[in-house]
Design a protein around this motif. Sequence first.
Motif, PDB file in Angstrom:
ATOM      1  N   TYR A  38       0.842  -1.198   0.000  1.00 28.23           N
ATOM      2  CA  TYR A  38       0.000   0.000   0.000  1.00 28.23           C
ATOM      3  C   TYR A  38       0.871   1.239   0.000  1.00 28.23           C
ATOM      4  O   TYR A  38       1.702   1.440   0.880  1.00 28.23           O
ATOM      5  CB  TYR A  38      -0.857  -0.038   1.264  1.00 28.23           C
ATOM      6  CG  TYR A  38      -2.078   0.856   1.262  1.00 28.23           C
ATOM      7  CD1 TYR A  38      -2.945   0.898   0.178  1.00 28.23           C
ATOM      8  CD2 TYR A  38      -2.390   1.630   2.374  1.00 28.23           C
ATOM      9  CE1 TYR A  38      -4.079   1.681   0.205  1.00 28.23           C
ATOM     10  CE2 TYR A  38      -3.529   2.419   2.413  1.00 28.23           C
ATOM     11  CZ  TYR A  38      -4.361   2.437   1.326  1.00 28.23           C
ATOM     12  OH  TYR A  38      -5.493   3.213   1.358  1.00 28.23           O
ATOM     13  N   SER A  68      -3.706  -0.380   4.964  1.00 30.61           N
ATOM     14  CA  SER A  68      -3.464  -1.794   4.680  1.00 30.61           C
ATOM     15  C   SER A  68      -3.327  -2.631   5.952  1.00 30.61           C
ATOM     16  O   SER A  68      -2.928  -3.787   5.884  1.00 30.61           O
ATOM     17  CB  SER A  68      -2.199  -1.935   3.831  1.00 30.61           C
ATOM     18  OG  SER A  68      -1.097  -1.394   4.527  1.00 30.61           O
ATOM     19  N   THR A  70      -1.469  -2.277   8.925  1.00 33.73           N
ATOM     20  CA  THR A  70      -0.214  -2.498   9.654  1.00 33.73           C
ATOM     21  C   THR A  70      -0.459  -2.546  11.169  1.00 33.73           C
ATOM     22  O   THR A  70       0.051  -3.439  11.855  1.00 33.73           O
ATOM     23  CB  THR A  70       0.813  -1.383   9.311  1.00 33.73           C
ATOM     24  OG1 THR A  70       0.804  -1.196   7.901  1.00 33.73           O
ATOM     25  CG2 THR A  70       2.210  -1.745   9.756  1.00 33.73           C
ATOM     26  N   ASP A  86     -11.599   2.531   8.021  1.00 31.66           N
ATOM     27  CA  ASP A  86     -11.098   3.209   6.818  1.00 31.66           C
ATOM     28  C   ASP A  86     -12.292   3.567   5.943  1.00 31.66           C
ATOM     29  O   ASP A  86     -13.302   2.859   5.930  1.00 31.66           O
ATOM     30  CB  ASP A  86     -10.092   2.353   6.032  1.00 31.66           C
ATOM     31  CG  ASP A  86      -9.163   3.215   5.190  1.00 31.66           C
ATOM     32  OD1 ASP A  86      -7.981   3.411   5.569  1.00 31.66           O
ATOM     33  OD2 ASP A  86      -9.626   3.731   4.138  1.00 31.66           O
TER      34      ASP A  86
HETATM   35  C1  SAM Z   1      -1.554   7.106   5.360  1.00 33.42           C
HETATM   36  S1  SAM Z   1      -2.836   5.938   5.086  1.00 33.42           S
HETATM   37  C2  SAM Z   1      -2.727   4.858   6.459  1.00 33.42           C
HETATM   38  C3  SAM Z   1      -1.771   3.742   6.186  1.00 33.42           C
HETATM   39  C4  SAM Z   1      -1.687   2.684   7.263  1.00 33.42           C
HETATM   40  N1  SAM Z   1      -1.032   3.174   8.473  1.00 33.42           N
HETATM   41  C5  SAM Z   1      -0.931   1.480   6.720  1.00 33.42           C
HETATM   42  O1  SAM Z   1       0.145   1.148   7.275  1.00 33.42           O
HETATM   43  O2  SAM Z   1      -1.350   0.911   5.708  1.00 33.42           O
HETATM   44  C6  SAM Z   1      -4.278   6.856   5.407  1.00 33.42           C
HETATM   45  C7  SAM Z   1      -5.587   6.101   5.252  1.00 33.42           C
HETATM   46  O3  SAM Z   1      -6.635   6.944   5.735  1.00 33.42           O
HETATM   47  C8  SAM Z   1      -7.811   6.661   4.998  1.00 33.42           C
HETATM   48  N2  SAM Z   1      -8.730   7.802   5.196  1.00 33.42           N
HETATM   49  C9  SAM Z   1      -8.651   9.042   4.689  1.00 33.42           C
HETATM   50  N3  SAM Z   1      -9.655   9.812   5.122  1.00 33.42           N
HETATM   51  C10 SAM Z   1     -10.401   9.047   5.953  1.00 33.42           C
HETATM   52  C11 SAM Z   1     -11.570   9.281   6.729  1.00 33.42           C
HETATM   53  N4  SAM Z   1     -12.219  10.458   6.705  1.00 33.42           N
HETATM   54  N5  SAM Z   1     -12.045   8.262   7.498  1.00 33.42           N
HETATM   55  C12 SAM Z   1     -11.429   7.048   7.505  1.00 33.42           C
HETATM   56  N6  SAM Z   1     -10.323   6.763   6.783  1.00 33.42           N
HETATM   57  C13 SAM Z   1      -9.808   7.761   6.017  1.00 33.42           C
HETATM   58  C14 SAM Z   1      -7.301   6.453   3.576  1.00 33.42           C
HETATM   59  O4  SAM Z   1      -8.216   5.699   2.823  1.00 33.42           O
HETATM   60  C15 SAM Z   1      -5.981   5.714   3.834  1.00 33.42           C
HETATM   61  O5  SAM Z   1      -6.167   4.322   3.756  1.00 33.42           O
END
Ligand code: SAM
Length: 262
Positions: A38, A68, A70, A86
């Motif tokens: 991801y 994803s 983690t 998510d």
């Molecule tokens: C930086 S990524 C997180 C990655 C995660 N820590 C990993 O290791 O895979 C941010 C995530 O926040 C989700 N996201 C964005 N806005 C959101 C919202 N309003 N509510 C829930 N999830 C949200 C996105 O779809 C994305 O999967």
Amino acid sequence: MDRINDIDLKNWKESDVWTDSLWIINERDKNGKHDGFYHGNFVPQVPRQLIKKFSKQGDVVLDLFLGSGTTAYEAEALKRNFIGVDIVPEMIFHVESKLDKHDKYFYELLIGDSMSQETESEIKDVLNKHKKKSAQLVILHPPYADIIKFSQYKNDLSSAKSPSDFLQMFSKVLTTAKNLLEKDKYLAIVIGDAYKQSEWIPLGFYCMSEAQKLGFTVKSIVVKNMAGNRGKQNKEGIWKYRSLANDYYVFKHEYVIIFKKP
Ligand SMILES: C[S@@+](CC[C@H](N)C(=O)[O-])C[C@H]1O[C@@H](n2cnc3c(N)ncnc32)[C@H](O)[C@@H]1O
């Protein structure tokens, strides 16, 4: 005073829990269920260290930006209960398919917008179902504004139209976190900065300030290196040249900011 973790202090010298505010992580840990596909995930060592230091076995860990998964896999490996949210359904289905069923601990994933009261009530319902009142550790790894676009949903924080729009959205997620976290327990935000129209935008500091406005107390600011940043992989030469020719440094760090809910 109540212990904040189950680290064996009799054998403190052998502990693998980091104690410094500088985290240099040379390589992503490839053990366990992590797949690293991801774009924008964090390395497993980040949630692992936070879970070990700021929670105990049987506590509830909540991640409002699951991605994803983690944090989910680390919570599972460390015998914590886990709730993840998510906005992108495919991510929830993907992580769900990789988690096992457990007798003693629960792993619950919700498709939802972490800014909304509806999601907050759904999380409360899940906690009630498992006879819990609140979470003991919240980990937030939001999009770094619009640097990586995660989806087309308008309430995806990566759809924010400006840094101030992003911060307003992030503050709503912080409110959800605050309402679900137990008093005297911990919130961690993993965030990097952004560069827009020739200006360094200190998103990390701005996010920290939003949490402080909501009453959270800053306990630590950890600086971690960004090893293997995909956007910049194999392009170190170009970035070095750009930095030398211009008036900025190349991003190599991000923040893990830890707060206590008073
Ligand atoms: C930086 S990524 C997180 C990655 C995660 N820590 C990993 O290791 O895979 C941010 C995530 O926040 C989700 N996201 C964005 N806005 C959101 C919202 N309003 N509510 C829930 N999830 C949200 C996105 O779809 C994305 O999967």
